[in-house]
Design a protein around this motif. Structure first.
Motif, PDB file in Angstrom:
ATOM      1  N   ARG A   4       0.782  12.848   2.171  1.00  9.07           N
ATOM      2  CA  ARG A   4       0.541  11.545   1.572  1.00  9.07           C
ATOM      3  C   ARG A   4      -0.911  11.451   1.147  1.00  9.07           C
ATOM      4  O   ARG A   4      -1.818  11.852   1.873  1.00  9.07           O
ATOM      5  CB  ARG A   4       0.860  10.448   2.572  1.00  9.07           C
ATOM      6  N   LYS A   5      -1.135  10.915  -0.044  1.00  7.33           N
ATOM      7  CA  LYS A   5      -2.493  10.772  -0.544  1.00  7.33           C
ATOM      8  C   LYS A   5      -3.221   9.673   0.208  1.00  7.33           C
ATOM      9  O   LYS A   5      -2.621   8.665   0.596  1.00  7.33           O
ATOM     10  CB  LYS A   5      -2.475  10.414  -2.033  1.00  7.33           C
ATOM     11  N   PRO A   7      -5.727   6.451   0.343  1.00  7.74           N
ATOM     12  CA  PRO A   7      -5.826   5.350  -0.621  1.00  7.74           C
ATOM     13  C   PRO A   7      -6.812   5.601  -1.752  1.00  7.74           C
ATOM     14  O   PRO A   7      -6.553   5.243  -2.884  1.00  7.74           O
ATOM     15  CB  PRO A   7      -6.265   4.166   0.249  1.00  7.74           C
ATOM     16  N   GLU A   9      -7.475   8.377  -3.141  1.00  6.25           N
ATOM     17  CA  GLU A   9      -7.014   9.487  -3.969  1.00  6.25           C
ATOM     18  C   GLU A   9      -5.917   9.058  -4.938  1.00  6.25           C
ATOM     19  O   GLU A   9      -5.473   9.852  -5.756  1.00  6.25           O
ATOM     20  CB  GLU A   9      -6.472  10.620  -3.096  1.00  6.25           C
ATOM     21  N   ARG A  10      -5.487   7.807  -4.847  1.00  6.81           N
ATOM     22  CA  ARG A  10      -4.410   7.350  -5.723  1.00  6.81           C
ATOM     23  C   ARG A  10      -4.910   7.261  -7.162  1.00  6.81           C
ATOM     24  O   ARG A  10      -6.060   6.940  -7.421  1.00  6.81           O
ATOM     25  CB  ARG A  10      -3.898   5.988  -5.283  1.00  6.81           C
ATOM     26  N   ASP A  11      -4.021   7.531  -8.086  1.00  3.99           N
ATOM     27  CA  ASP A  11      -4.350   7.446  -9.508  1.00  3.99           C
ATOM     28  C   ASP A  11      -4.552   5.968  -9.870  1.00  3.99           C
ATOM     29  O   ASP A  11      -3.674   5.139  -9.614  1.00  3.99           O
ATOM     30  CB  ASP A  11      -3.198   8.043 -10.317  1.00  3.99           C
ATOM     31  N   GLN A  15      -1.948   2.736  -9.758  1.00  6.57           N
ATOM     32  CA  GLN A  15      -2.269   1.550  -8.964  1.00  6.57           C
ATOM     33  C   GLN A  15      -2.158   0.289  -9.822  1.00  6.57           C
ATOM     34  O   GLN A  15      -1.627  -0.725  -9.372  1.00  6.57           O
ATOM     35  CB  GLN A  15      -3.683   1.648  -8.394  1.00  6.57           C
ATOM     36  N   GLY A  52       0.857   2.466  -5.784  1.00  5.43           N
ATOM     37  CA  GLY A  52       0.283   3.457  -6.683  1.00  5.43           C
ATOM     38  C   GLY A  52       0.339   4.873  -6.158  1.00  5.43           C
ATOM     39  O   GLY A  52      -0.389   5.745  -6.629  1.00  5.43           O
ATOM     40  N   TYR A  53       1.212   5.125  -5.182  1.00  3.37           N
ATOM     41  CA  TYR A  53       1.380   6.476  -4.655  1.00  3.37           C
ATOM     42  C   TYR A  53       2.392   7.287  -5.455  1.00  3.37           C
ATOM     43  O   TYR A  53       2.431   8.496  -5.351  1.00  3.37           O
ATOM     44  CB  TYR A  53       1.857   6.439  -3.194  1.00  3.37           C
ATOM     45  N   ARG A  54       3.251   6.621  -6.213  1.00  7.20           N
ATOM     46  CA  ARG A  54       4.332   7.303  -6.920  1.00  7.20           C
ATOM     47  C   ARG A  54       4.187   7.155  -8.426  1.00  7.20           C
ATOM     48  O   ARG A  54       3.890   6.082  -8.930  1.00  7.20           O
ATOM     49  CB  ARG A  54       5.696   6.715  -6.525  1.00  7.20           C
TER      50      ARG A  54
END
Length: 94
Positions: A4-5, A7, A9-11, A15, A52-54
């Protein structure tokens, strides 16, 4: 299972899309869990979209829009919000 990224590191584009989707869902009064069930999605998968993880597929964006009763385009932020986040995708080589 993929790691899991974190927070930070999320794009940022994902997000921004998740934030827009969350705004529409909250406007309906549905909880994440109830909405995910209504849309036929796993709750944790749906929550990861909002956070914003997916990188959500077009098919799932359509399912979300249909269940929110909005146009698919309404799930995306305005270009003025997205443009600064897309600097890495600019055609300008300089």
């Amino acid at each position: 299972m993929p790691k899991r990224k974190e927070p930070d590191e999320r794009d940022p584009v994902l997000q921004a899309i998740g934030k827009q989707i969350r705004m529409h869902r909250e406007g309906t009064g549905f909880s994440q869990e109830r909405f995910a069930l209504k849309a036929g999605m796993d709750r944790t998968y749906y929550a990861a979209i909002e956070l914003g993880y997916r990188n959500v597929s077009a098919k799932n964006l359509i399912k979300i829009a249909c269940n929110l009763k909005v146009e698919v385009g309404d799930l995306f932020p305005k270009m003025t919000e997205l443009e600064p986040l897309l600097a890495d995708f600019s055609d300008d080589p300089g």
